[in-house]
Design a protein around this motif. Structure first.
Motif, PDB file in Angstrom:
ATOM      1  N   CYS A  79      -0.001   3.261   3.811  1.00 32.12           N
ATOM      2  CA  CYS A  79       0.401   2.568   5.148  1.00 32.12           C
ATOM      3  C   CYS A  79       1.657   1.334   5.051  1.00 32.12           C
ATOM      4  CB  CYS A  79      -0.819   1.880   5.843  1.00 32.12           C
ATOM      5  SG  CYS A  79      -1.279   0.314   4.997  1.00 32.12           S
ATOM      6  N   CYS A 127       0.837  -1.172  -0.282  1.00 33.94           N
ATOM      7  CA  CYS A 127      -0.139  -0.190  -0.027  1.00 33.94           C
ATOM      8  C   CYS A 127       0.933   1.386  -0.115  1.00 33.94           C
ATOM      9  CB  CYS A 127      -1.012  -0.020   1.305  1.00 33.94           C
ATOM     10  SG  CYS A 127      -1.612   1.644   1.545  1.00 33.94           S
ATOM     11  N   CYS A 151      -5.596   0.255   5.901  1.00 37.25           N
ATOM     12  CA  CYS A 151      -5.761   1.945   6.292  1.00 37.25           C
ATOM     13  C   CYS A 151      -6.853   2.316   5.581  1.00 37.25           C
ATOM     14  CB  CYS A 151      -4.475   2.512   6.015  1.00 37.25           C
ATOM     15  SG  CYS A 151      -4.300   2.804   4.456  1.00 37.25           S
ATOM     16  N   CYS A 176      -7.448  -0.256   0.544  1.00 33.81           N
ATOM     17  CA  CYS A 176      -6.394  -0.815   1.296  1.00 33.81           C
ATOM     18  C   CYS A 176      -7.021  -1.667   2.449  1.00 33.81           C
ATOM     19  CB  CYS A 176      -5.391  -0.201   1.773  1.00 33.81           C
ATOM     20  SG  CYS A 176      -4.117  -0.875   3.046  1.00 33.81           S
TER      21      CYS A 176
END
Ligand SMILES: [Zn+2]
Length: 256
Positions: A42, A39, A67, A64
């Motif tokens: 994060c 990601c 997050c 995601c």
């Protein structure tokens, strides 16, 4: 037959997933293979089951899993599109020659597609993609055309835009075409040959200029806005390489 369509679609969608990584990483100078996908917010590693073309985007609802950062809709769309392109280019028979041609033409389309999106977003046409295209075009041209065809095509594709750009630079002090555009013309000359590459240069310039005029008239662009020119070259080239009969009919409008 139906199962073959599914095989080609899945293959294309998987390659589309790889192209997403290329389009993101190549202009940012990140290695294509390492690190593994994560990601961008994060840094959570994306597991294989979160990386299944198209399906994962739907299951994760485009976010995601950790997050909830939204992923671009571009990812599943590219996978879908390249999957469909793979079906479109599917060979009629499965002999080794047809399969080789499929991989060559499919690979070329993928490279042109990455070129297109990277140029739109970052205004660069990476050398590595131009080299890939040049080698693929040479494979095809060596099988189909005499040396004079691809040598003169490449020479015209390089020299003509280069000299015009040089003259333009001396007259107006502005760089018209970027180095990547000239390299792309040169490699396209290998497959399009001398007449084809001249057609491409004129048509891409024509459509580029037309597009700029329309955008200026609509107030979306000013005289100083830098426009990515690669996409115009690529759209014309796709018609020339993948729809040659259609292109011949179209070009008969101005050739005698
Ligand atoms: Zn995240």
């Amino acid at each position: 037959m139906m199962s073959l369509y599914i095989v080609f679609f899945i293959f294309g969608a998987m390659i589309g997933s790889f192209l997403n990584a290329v389009i993101y990483r190549l202009p940012r100078k990140i290695n294509i293979a390492h690190p593994r996908s994560h990601c961008t917010k994060c840094k959570k590693l994306i597991y294989w089951y979160e990386n299944i073309p198209i399906l994962s985007y739907i299951f994760l609802r485009g976010k995601c899993s950790k997050c909830k950062e939204p992923y671009s809709i571009q990812y599943p769309l590219v996978e879908l599109f390249i999957g469909l392109v793979s079906i479109f280019l599917m060979p009629r028979s499965l002999d080794s020659m047809s399969i080789m041609y499929f991989f060559l033409y499919f690979g070329i389309f993928c490279a042109l597609f990455c070129h297109f999106l990277i140029d739109v977003k970052h205004q660069i046409l990476p050398d590595s993609i131009n080299i890939y295209l040049g080698l693929s075009f040479l494979c095809i041209s060596l099988l189909k055309n005499p040396p004079v065809f691809y040598l003169s095509g490449a020479a015209i594709g390089f020299l003509f835009p280069y000299l015009v750009t040089l003259a333009f630079y001396h007259l107006k002090g502005q760089q018209g075409l970027g180095g990547g555009d000239i390299k792309l013309f040169a490699v396209l000359g290998i497959i399009l040959g001398p007449v084809g590459i001249i057609n491409n240069i004129f048509l891409s310039c024509f459509f580029g200029a037309l597009f700029s005029l329309v955008m200026m008239a609509l107030g979306k662009m000013s005289r100083t806005t830098k426009l990515a020119f690669g996409p115009f070259i690529i759209i014309v080239a796709v018609f020339q390489v993948y729809f040659p009969t259609l292109f011949k009919q179209f070009s008969s409008l101005w050739s005698i």
